[in-house]
Design a protein around this motif. Structure first.
Motif, PDB file in Angstrom:
ATOM      1  N   ASN A 316       0.818  -1.215   0.000  1.00 30.79           N
ATOM      2  CA  ASN A 316       0.000   0.000   0.000  1.00 30.79           C
ATOM      3  C   ASN A 316       0.854   1.268   0.000  1.00 30.79           C
ATOM      4  N   VAL A 317       1.934   1.275   0.762  1.00 30.24           N
ATOM      5  CA  VAL A 317       2.800   2.459   0.821  1.00 30.24           C
ATOM      6  C   VAL A 317       3.469   2.702  -0.531  1.00 30.24           C
ATOM      7  N   TRP A 318       3.984   1.651  -1.151  1.00 31.28           N
ATOM      8  CA  TRP A 318       4.678   1.831  -2.440  1.00 31.28           C
ATOM      9  C   TRP A 318       3.694   2.090  -3.574  1.00 31.28           C
ATOM     10  N   ASP A 319       2.467   1.592  -3.463  1.00 27.07           N
ATOM     11  CA  ASP A 319       1.430   1.945  -4.430  1.00 27.07           C
ATOM     12  C   ASP A 319       1.147   3.447  -4.367  1.00 27.07           C
ATOM     13  N   LEU A 320       1.091   3.988  -3.158  1.00 24.55           N
ATOM     14  CA  LEU A 320       0.889   5.423  -2.984  1.00 24.55           C
ATOM     15  C   LEU A 320       2.050   6.220  -3.568  1.00 24.55           C
ATOM     16  N   ILE A 321       3.281   5.802  -3.277  1.00 22.81           N
ATOM     17  CA  ILE A 321       4.453   6.503  -3.820  1.00 22.81           C
ATOM     18  C   ILE A 321       4.418   6.476  -5.349  1.00 22.81           C
ATOM     19  N   GLY A 322       4.070   5.319  -5.912  1.00 18.78           N
ATOM     20  CA  GLY A 322       4.017   5.192  -7.366  1.00 18.78           C
ATOM     21  C   GLY A 322       3.026   6.146  -8.008  1.00 18.78           C
ATOM     22  N   ARG A 323       1.955   6.480  -7.309  1.00 16.83           N
ATOM     23  CA  ARG A 323       0.936   7.367  -7.888  1.00 16.83           C
ATOM     24  C   ARG A 323       1.347   8.833  -7.862  1.00 16.83           C
ATOM     25  N   TYR A 324       2.399   9.148  -7.131  1.00 11.85           N
ATOM     26  CA  TYR A 324       2.932  10.512  -7.174  1.00 11.85           C
ATOM     27  C   TYR A 324       4.124  10.643  -8.117  1.00 11.85           C
ATOM     28  N   MET A 325       4.720   9.531  -8.514  1.00 14.43           N
ATOM     29  CA  MET A 325       5.879   9.581  -9.405  1.00 14.43           C
ATOM     30  C   MET A 325       5.600  10.256 -10.748  1.00 14.43           C
ATOM     31  N   PRO A 326       4.387  10.096 -11.345  1.00 12.54           N
ATOM     32  CA  PRO A 326       4.132  10.780 -12.617  1.00 12.54           C
ATOM     33  C   PRO A 326       4.217  12.302 -12.542  1.00 12.54           C
ATOM     34  N   LEU A 327       4.135  12.869 -11.339  1.00  9.31           N
ATOM     35  CA  LEU A 327       4.341  14.315 -11.212  1.00  9.31           C
ATOM     36  C   LEU A 327       5.781  14.698 -11.527  1.00  9.31           C
ATOM     37  N   LEU A 328       6.697  13.742 -11.374  1.00  2.47           N
ATOM     38  CA  LEU A 328       8.115  13.972 -11.657  1.00  2.47           C
ATOM     39  C   LEU A 328       8.484  13.509 -13.059  1.00  2.47           C
ATOM     40  N   ILE A 329       8.024  12.310 -13.442  1.00  2.00           N
ATOM     41  CA  ILE A 329       8.320  11.782 -14.773  1.00  2.00           C
ATOM     42  C   ILE A 329       7.141  10.936 -15.228  1.00  2.00           C
ATOM     43  N   MET A 330       6.595  11.289 -16.384  1.00  2.00           N
ATOM     44  CA  MET A 330       5.417  10.615 -16.924  1.00  2.00           C
ATOM     45  C   MET A 330       5.793   9.837 -18.177  1.00  2.00           C
ATOM     46  N   LEU A 331       5.493   8.563 -18.202  1.00  2.00           N
ATOM     47  CA  LEU A 331       5.713   7.746 -19.388  1.00  2.00           C
ATOM     48  C   LEU A 331       4.474   7.872 -20.274  1.00  2.00           C
ATOM     49  N   LYS A 332       4.620   8.563 -21.413  1.00  2.00           N
ATOM     50  CA  LYS A 332       3.481   8.841 -22.285  1.00  2.00           C
ATOM     51  C   LYS A 332       3.466   7.986 -23.547  1.00  2.00           C
ATOM     52  N   SER A 333       4.565   7.337 -23.867  1.00  2.00           N
ATOM     53  CA  SER A 333       4.623   6.498 -25.068  1.00  2.00           C
ATOM     54  C   SER A 333       3.665   5.321 -24.922  1.00  2.00           C
ATOM     55  N   ARG A 334       2.750   5.173 -25.853  1.00  2.00           N
ATOM     56  CA  ARG A 334       1.762   4.105 -25.761  1.00  2.00           C
ATOM     57  C   ARG A 334       2.431   2.735 -25.856  1.00  2.00           C
ATOM     58  N   LYS A 335       3.363   2.581 -26.783  1.00  2.00           N
ATOM     59  CA  LYS A 335       4.075   1.306 -26.917  1.00  2.00           C
ATOM     60  C   LYS A 335       4.983   1.062 -25.710  1.00  2.00           C
ATOM     61  N   GLY A 336       5.611   2.139 -25.227  1.00  2.00           N
ATOM     62  CA  GLY A 336       6.476   2.001 -24.056  1.00  2.00           C
ATOM     63  C   GLY A 336       5.708   1.572 -22.826  1.00  2.00           C
ATOM     64  N   LEU A 337       4.503   2.139 -22.648  1.00  2.00           N
ATOM     65  CA  LEU A 337       3.657   1.745 -21.514  1.00  2.00           C
ATOM     66  C   LEU A 337       3.287   0.267 -21.586  1.00  2.00           C
ATOM     67  N   THR A 338       2.845  -0.171 -22.765  1.00  2.00           N
ATOM     68  CA  THR A 338       2.433  -1.569 -22.901  1.00  2.00           C
ATOM     69  C   THR A 338       3.596  -2.517 -22.640  1.00  2.00           C
ATOM     70  N   ALA A 339       4.784  -2.192 -23.184  1.00  2.00           N
ATOM     71  CA  ALA A 339       5.951  -3.058 -22.990  1.00  2.00           C
ATOM     72  C   ALA A 339       6.338  -3.141 -21.516  1.00  2.00           C
ATOM     73  N   ALA A 340       6.346  -1.990 -20.835  1.00  2.00           N
ATOM     74  CA  ALA A 340       6.722  -1.973 -19.419  1.00  2.00           C
ATOM     75  C   ALA A 340       5.706  -2.723 -18.563  1.00  2.00           C
ATOM     76  N   ILE A 341       4.432  -2.588 -18.911  1.00  2.00           N
ATOM     77  CA  ILE A 341       3.383  -3.266 -18.138  1.00  2.00           C
ATOM     78  C   ILE A 341       3.467  -4.781 -18.324  1.00  2.00           C
ATOM     79  N   LEU A 342       3.719  -5.226 -19.544  1.00  2.00           N
ATOM     80  CA  LEU A 342       3.869  -6.666 -19.790  1.00  2.00           C
ATOM     81  C   LEU A 342       5.085  -7.235 -19.068  1.00  2.00           C
ATOM     82  N   ALA A 343       6.132  -6.407 -18.916  1.00  2.00           N
ATOM     83  CA  ALA A 343       7.340  -6.867 -18.225  1.00  2.00           C
ATOM     84  C   ALA A 343       7.068  -7.205 -16.765  1.00  2.00           C
TER      85      ALA A 343
END
Length: 425
Positions: A316-343
């Motif tokens: 739960n704590v790291w899920d919360l931290i992860g939801r604030y990370m996009p304020l610093l760096i956002m992965l917007k590439s559609r293909k990049g998102l899918t590849a990272a999620i499958l990994a």
């Protein structure tokens, strides 16, 4: 600051932004605090119902009552009063949390099949409430600034972190006392019911009056949205006045058929199938591990009865931290998102072998990675996907994506039972 009554661009200053961010965070908390309370007091339900695999069964019961109403609401999204939908959702959270208290007091904290069935019925109530409130809120916030949606999603994760912290405190405080597990559980749901009441009041009387919220809802109404009429009417804004042109240019614009037309739900889905797939896969993987596997299948370690609580709190704590990370760096590439999620599927063999051969430190590390990536990718997908669409389309797309997310949860909690193969099932 006045709310524009027509197609004018955004005002130079949108007042109430920071208040809206904070309220969205609280409303996000309210969407999951009751359900997270059930997950976090798993040690109590494990004690009451030792033979029923409560963490798995309650999660499995919850999902159809979430997914089926959400699918229906998504299909009829364009005709639904969002204000009524959200208020009913938060009110149902309040009623269900109160019923947990009533059931526990009526049975004097005893277990048995009757009590377990009662808890399952209440879990179904939480599922319906989530379909109403979470789907409605994310659709509503999808046509507002992304920071509001990010704050709402962070609030949902924060509910898990807060309930985990509170559970650790109550376990330490009541561990040596008679009936300590039950006292902690009653405290949990008393707080959950109170928080749900706060959310009802905030959404009904505070959130709709914020200038930034009125502006973007007025803008969505101008673009043809019917779902915002209830919220605008609640603050005295007449949708018919919004559509009145102020000059010949605006009258010409209002006569443009493309201005009021919107893509159908089917068209939006096919244009965003990769985003829908991403959310489905994120939660399929996460819920195939959390909370069932972490609660029951990680072996015995030095932490003893604290071990499952520590793992759930870590997630739960790291899920919360992860939801604030996009304020610093956002992965917007559609293909990049899918590849990272499958990994992330590489985590499955890692958890399997760590549960068999690793120590608790490695399991805590893997749980941290699971939570961090879950929170980060959820925000990346939900805040990136609606960009470039009109208000009504953004609202509809938000509902579509949440339906795919919940479908992933449903399949994930079903897959979670596969961990029991070879263990007497």
């Amino acid at each position: 600051m006045g709310v524009p009554s027509n197609g004018a661009g955004p005002p130079s200053r949108l007042e109430g932004t920071y208040t809206a961010i904070f309220i969205c965070w609280l409303l996000g908390n309210g969407c999951l605090i009751c359900w997270n309370s059930i997950l976090t007091i798993e040690d109590y339900y494990g004690y009451l119902f030792p033979d029923y695999h409560s963490s798995r069964v309650l999660t499995l019961v919850y999902q159809p009552f979430d997914f089926i109403p959400l699918a229906i609401l998504t299909y009829y999204e364009a005709r639904i009063n969002t204000r009524l939908r959200n208020l009913v959702g938060y009110s149902l959270f309040l009623i269900s949390a109160f019923m947990v208290l009533v059931l526990n007091l009526a049975t004097c904290g005893k277990g048995g099949i009757g009590t377990f069935i009662g808890i399952c019925v209440i879990s179904g109530g939480f599922g319906i409430a989530d379909a109403l409130a979470q789907g409605g809120m994310i659709g509503d916030l999808s046509f507002m600034p992304p920071v509001l949606l990010q704050s709402f999603l962070a609030g949902m994760a924060a509910s898990g972190a807060l309930t985990s912290a509170l559970r650790l405190i109550t376990k330490a405080a009541f561990e040596s006392s008679k009936d300590g597990l039950r006292k902690g559980a009653l405290l949990f749901f008393g707080i959950s019911a109170l928080f749900s009441l706060v959310c009802v009041l905030l959404y009904a009387f505070v959130f709709p009056k914020l200038p930034i919220v009125k502006h973007y809802r007025s803008k969505a109404a101008l673009e043809g949205s019917k779902t915002v009429t209830g919220d605008l009417a609640a603050v005295g804004i007449n949708i018919d006045i919004i559509h009145q042109p102020r000059n010949d240019l605006e009258e010409t614009m209002d006569m443009d058929p493309d201005r009021q037309q919107r893509l159908s739900t089917k068209q939006l889905f096919f244009q965003n199938m990769d985003y829908a797939f991403d959310l489905f896969v994120i939660y399929l993987l996460t819920l195939s591990i959390f909370p069932g596997f972490l609660s029951e299948d990680t072996g015995s370690h030095k932490l003893g009865s604290w071990y499952a609580l520590v793992l759930i709190a870590t997630y739960n704590v790291w899920d919360l931290i992860g939801r604030y990370m996009p304020l610093l760096i956002m992965l917007k590439s559609r293909k990049g998102l899918t590849a990272a999620i499958l990994a992330r599927f590489l985590l499955i063999p890692c958890f399997y072998y760590t549960a068999r051969f690793g120590d608790q430190g490695w399991m805590i590390l893997l749980t941290s990675v699971l939570g961090l990536t879950n929170g980060y990718f959820t925000v990346c997908v939900l805040t990136t996907a609606p960009q470039g669409y009109k208000g009504p389309e953004q609202n509809a797309l938000g509902s579509i994506l949440i339906m795919c997310l919940v479908a992933g949860i449903f399949v994930g909690v079903t897959s979670d039972w596969l961990w029991l193969i070879g263990k007497g099932w």
